[in-house]
Write a protein that holds these residues in place. Sequence first.
Motif, PDB file in Angstrom:
ATOM      1  N   VAL A  45       0.854  -1.181   0.000  1.00 44.06           N
ATOM      2  CA  VAL A  45       0.000   0.000   0.000  1.00 44.06           C
ATOM      3  C   VAL A  45       0.897   1.240   0.000  1.00 44.06           C
ATOM      4  CG1 VAL A  45      -1.809   1.243   1.251  1.00 44.06           C
ATOM      5  CG2 VAL A  45      -1.785  -1.254   1.265  1.00 44.06           C
ATOM      6  N   GLN A 103       1.000  -3.262   5.344  1.00 47.20           N
ATOM      7  CA  GLN A 103       1.481  -1.954   5.823  1.00 47.20           C
ATOM      8  C   GLN A 103       0.296  -1.085   6.228  1.00 47.20           C
ATOM      9  OE1 GLN A 103       3.068  -1.151   1.935  1.00 47.20           O
ATOM     10  NE2 GLN A 103       5.122  -0.891   2.743  1.00 47.20           N
ATOM     11  N   SER A 104      -0.886  -1.447   5.709  1.00 48.95           N
ATOM     12  CA  SER A 104      -2.042  -0.579   5.911  1.00 48.95           C
ATOM     13  C   SER A 104      -3.313  -1.295   5.484  1.00 48.95           C
ATOM     14  CB  SER A 104      -1.864   0.686   5.067  1.00 48.95           C
ATOM     15  OG  SER A 104      -3.071   1.391   4.972  1.00 48.95           O
ATOM     16  N   ARG A 129       6.077  -2.652   9.154  1.00 52.13           N
ATOM     17  CA  ARG A 129       7.002  -1.892   8.305  1.00 52.13           C
ATOM     18  C   ARG A 129       8.402  -2.437   8.541  1.00 52.13           C
ATOM     19  NH1 ARG A 129       4.105   3.142   6.723  1.00 52.13           N
ATOM     20  NH2 ARG A 129       1.972   2.383   6.936  1.00 52.13           N
ATOM     21  N   GLU A 132      11.238  -1.401   8.681  1.00 53.26           N
ATOM     22  CA  GLU A 132      12.035  -0.173   8.807  1.00 53.26           C
ATOM     23  C   GLU A 132      13.418  -0.558   9.307  1.00 53.26           C
ATOM     24  OE1 GLU A 132      10.766   2.792   8.154  1.00 53.26           O
ATOM     25  OE2 GLU A 132       8.622   2.757   8.601  1.00 53.26           O
ATOM     26  N   ARG A 139      11.044   6.723  16.972  1.00 52.78           N
ATOM     27  CA  ARG A 139       9.616   6.725  16.643  1.00 52.78           C
ATOM     28  C   ARG A 139       9.201   5.651  15.629  1.00 52.78           C
ATOM     29  NH1 ARG A 139       8.071  11.828  12.944  1.00 52.78           N
ATOM     30  NH2 ARG A 139       9.049  11.100  11.064  1.00 52.78           N
ATOM     31  N   LEU A 185       8.647   1.568  14.808  1.00 51.01           N
ATOM     32  CA  LEU A 185       8.542   0.159  15.205  1.00 51.01           C
ATOM     33  C   LEU A 185       8.436  -0.648  13.917  1.00 51.01           C
ATOM     34  CD1 LEU A 185       5.751   0.651  17.874  1.00 51.01           C
ATOM     35  CD2 LEU A 185       8.032  -0.190  18.403  1.00 51.01           C
ATOM     36  N   HIS A 208      -2.282   0.387  14.309  1.00 54.28           N
ATOM     37  CA  HIS A 208      -2.686   1.377  13.317  1.00 54.28           C
ATOM     38  C   HIS A 208      -4.187   1.582  13.407  1.00 54.28           C
ATOM     39  CE1 HIS A 208      -1.436   2.608   8.914  1.00 54.28           C
ATOM     40  NE2 HIS A 208      -1.865   3.637   9.632  1.00 54.28           N
ATOM     41  N   GLU A 247      -7.088   3.145  11.445  1.00 51.23           N
ATOM     42  CA  GLU A 247      -7.322   3.675  10.106  1.00 51.23           C
ATOM     43  C   GLU A 247      -8.817   3.880   9.899  1.00 51.23           C
ATOM     44  OE1 GLU A 247      -4.421   2.358   6.918  1.00 51.23           O
ATOM     45  OE2 GLU A 247      -4.443   0.598   8.190  1.00 51.23           O
ATOM     46  N   ARG A 267      -8.561  10.117  -1.858  1.00 57.18           N
ATOM     47  CA  ARG A 267      -8.098   9.067  -2.784  1.00 57.18           C
ATOM     48  C   ARG A 267      -8.502   9.373  -4.225  1.00 57.18           C
ATOM     49  NH1 ARG A 267      -5.674   7.722   1.857  1.00 57.18           N
ATOM     50  NH2 ARG A 267      -7.002   6.621   3.332  1.00 57.18           N
ATOM     51  N   GLY A 322      -9.396   9.133   3.697  1.00 58.79           N
ATOM     52  CA  GLY A 322      -9.180   8.367   4.927  1.00 58.79           C
ATOM     53  C   GLY A 322      -7.832   8.680   5.535  1.00 58.79           C
ATOM     54  N   GLY A 369      -0.897   6.425  13.966  1.00 58.44           N
ATOM     55  CA  GLY A 369      -0.046   5.483  14.693  1.00 58.44           C
ATOM     56  C   GLY A 369      -0.348   5.564  16.184  1.00 58.44           C
ATOM     57  N   ILE A 387       9.548   5.535  21.543  1.00 59.42           N
ATOM     58  CA  ILE A 387       8.339   4.776  21.200  1.00 59.42           C
ATOM     59  C   ILE A 387       8.271   3.437  21.949  1.00 59.42           C
ATOM     60  CG2 ILE A 387       9.241   3.574  19.141  1.00 59.42           C
ATOM     61  CD1 ILE A 387       6.472   4.518  17.811  1.00 59.42           C
TER      62      ILE A 387
HETATM   63  O1  4AD Z   1       1.701   7.701   6.736  1.00 60.78           O
HETATM   64  P1  4AD Z   1       1.409   6.224   6.685  1.00 60.78           P
HETATM   65  O2  4AD Z   1       2.406   5.356   6.033  1.00 60.78           O
HETATM   66  O3  4AD Z   1      -0.011   6.125   5.998  1.00 60.78           O
HETATM   67  C1  4AD Z   1      -0.616   4.962   5.651  1.00 60.78           C
HETATM   68  O4  4AD Z   1      -0.274   3.831   5.929  1.00 60.78           O
HETATM   69  C2  4AD Z   1      -1.979   5.219   5.012  1.00 60.78           C
HETATM   70  N1  4AD Z   1      -2.267   4.106   4.118  1.00 60.78           N
HETATM   71  C3  4AD Z   1      -2.994   5.340   6.101  1.00 60.78           C
HETATM   72  C4  4AD Z   1      -4.386   5.601   5.604  1.00 60.78           C
HETATM   73  O5  4AD Z   1      -4.601   6.623   4.987  1.00 60.78           O
HETATM   74  N2  4AD Z   1      -5.304   4.696   5.895  1.00 60.78           N
HETATM   75  O6  4AD Z   1       1.173   5.697   8.154  1.00 60.78           O
HETATM   76  C5  4AD Z   1       0.170   6.255   8.950  1.00 60.78           C
HETATM   77  C6  4AD Z   1       0.690   6.496  10.358  1.00 60.78           C
HETATM   78  C7  4AD Z   1       1.851   7.479  10.456  1.00 60.78           C
HETATM   79  O7  4AD Z   1       1.410   8.802  10.455  1.00 60.78           O
HETATM   80  C8  4AD Z   1       2.452   7.091  11.788  1.00 60.78           C
HETATM   81  O8  4AD Z   1       1.727   7.662  12.857  1.00 60.78           O
HETATM   82  C9  4AD Z   1       2.242   5.577  11.827  1.00 60.78           C
HETATM   83  O9  4AD Z   1       1.209   5.283  10.908  1.00 60.78           O
HETATM   84  N3  4AD Z   1       3.458   4.872  11.440  1.00 60.78           N
HETATM   85  C10 4AD Z   1       4.288   4.251  12.308  1.00 60.78           C
HETATM   86  N4  4AD Z   1       4.246   4.141  13.639  1.00 60.78           N
HETATM   87  C11 4AD Z   1       5.248   3.442  14.239  1.00 60.78           C
HETATM   88  N5  4AD Z   1       6.259   2.849  13.582  1.00 60.78           N
HETATM   89  C12 4AD Z   1       6.336   2.945  12.222  1.00 60.78           C
HETATM   90  N6  4AD Z   1       7.320   2.336  11.583  1.00 60.78           N
HETATM   91  C13 4AD Z   1       5.314   3.660  11.537  1.00 60.78           C
HETATM   92  N7  4AD Z   1       5.076   3.936  10.242  1.00 60.78           N
HETATM   93  C14 4AD Z   1       3.951   4.668  10.208  1.00 60.78           C
END
Ligand code: 4AD
Length: 430
Positions: A163, A183-184, A207, A209, A215, A217, A222, A224, A360, A397, A401, A415
């Motif tokens: 995603v 991821q989402s 993720r 990462e 910050r 993980l 999540h 959403e 979107r 949408g 986090g 975190i």
């Molecule tokens: O900005 P992100 O990547 O957005 C999405 O995944 C969209 N698809 C969401 C949506 O519109 N439904 O991730 C959203 C939030 C980030 O702002 C952050 O707060 C958290 O997820 N986040 C993490 N929190 C902890 N560890 C990580 N590795 C994170 N990556 C993202």
Amino acid sequence: MFDSISELLNQNKRKVKIRGWISKKRSSGGIQFFEIRDGTGFIQTTLKKDKVDENFFKELDLMNIESVVEIEGELKEEKRSKYGFEIIIDKLKVLHKADVDFPIQKSDHGPEYLMDNRHFYLRDRKMFLITKIRAKILQLIRKYFDNEGFTEVHVPSIVNNAVEGGSNLFKIDYFGNSAYLTQSWQFYGEAYINSVGKCFTLAPSFRAENSRTRRHLTEYWHLEAEMPFCNLECLIKNEEDLISFVCNEIANDMPNELKELGRDPEYLKKIKAPLPRINYNEAIKILKNDGVKIDYGEDIGADEEKILTKHYNIPFFLTHFPKTIKPFYHKEDMKNPKLTLSVDMLAPEGYGEIIGSGQRIDDYDEMLRRLKEEKLNPKDYQWYIDMRKWGNVPHAGFGLGIERIIMWICKLEHIRESIAFPRFVNRTTP
Ligand code: 4AD
């Protein structure tokens, strides 16, 4: 029947009976002090020598913390105790005797030691408070969505596409084929709005990462949400209403717990919609003004976000990111097609991004074009694109986090403190 410690402190009851774990102990002459934890709270208890048999008194003095006891006694106000009350023990029964020293004794254990002993560190007062606040925040989020007519839905965590781009996807072997950890929830959320309308989920996202920051993980919770008939303006309104609701309610419900963690509840009560907004262009100007070397079109990372947060003392929005730095699904801004109708929410005090979101693409051809521009194979996203053929409407949408918002609300430095068993590059245990 046992009293629960959290309720005791609101009652006028004198004779009480509790059971729980000894979290701290000390003795002074003929008196022993036990701090007891029962899952609902902590309280100091005091045992005078003449209340029990001499040998038993000596035995108790040698007993390790994290032994479990049952206590009957009298509840008294005690200003010198951190909890404002104490129990003067009449009867004490040992339910479990811890034979060896508890691994967490000192207050200066290093972070890695505490991570290795997370299953024990959870019993620490700080972790107790954060866990209770976390649970309350999740309750409040559900309450907000319930009040607003959203439906909670659940979808798989094992998926076959990215995603948020392929760079931080966890690949798994799925019976000889490749699959990924999600991821989402977003694509499924976009499917669900055509059935139940406004909806949300609370679930882990993954993720890969490969960075060690305070910050990130690799597995996080999540929240959403997805809304039909909703544009960027409507999206921002929903996000600011949710965040203000959670901040105001948690400040009313758990002021003492927040204060103990160093967060002033009065500050949280002042967080009210509408929240400030700046667009990407303005953000770049602010950063340049502050001496940051950044060019228009570059991503605003954690370091830059930290600098931006110095300009605000409440959460704020960052809108209209260029297409080049956002995933393909973001709708283009009609006024400037190089930009997207995207918005992040940043928490102040250096915390940075807590929400990622946007309107979107709802048009089939625009979606195909964007996938091609991003050199992605439309076949990999077929079911997602197909939804645009039947009844799709403007929709938007967001993803919040949970650990990120807890970090900020509880004023935590890292975190790892906001989740019981954090997952990082180098950690899958305990
Ligand atoms: O900005 P992100 O990547 O957005 C999405 O995944 C969209 N698809 C969401 C949506 O519109 N439904 O991730 C959203 C939030 C980030 O702002 C952050 O707060 C958290 O997820 N986040 C993490 N929190 C902890 N560890 C990580 N590795 C994170 N990556 C993202």
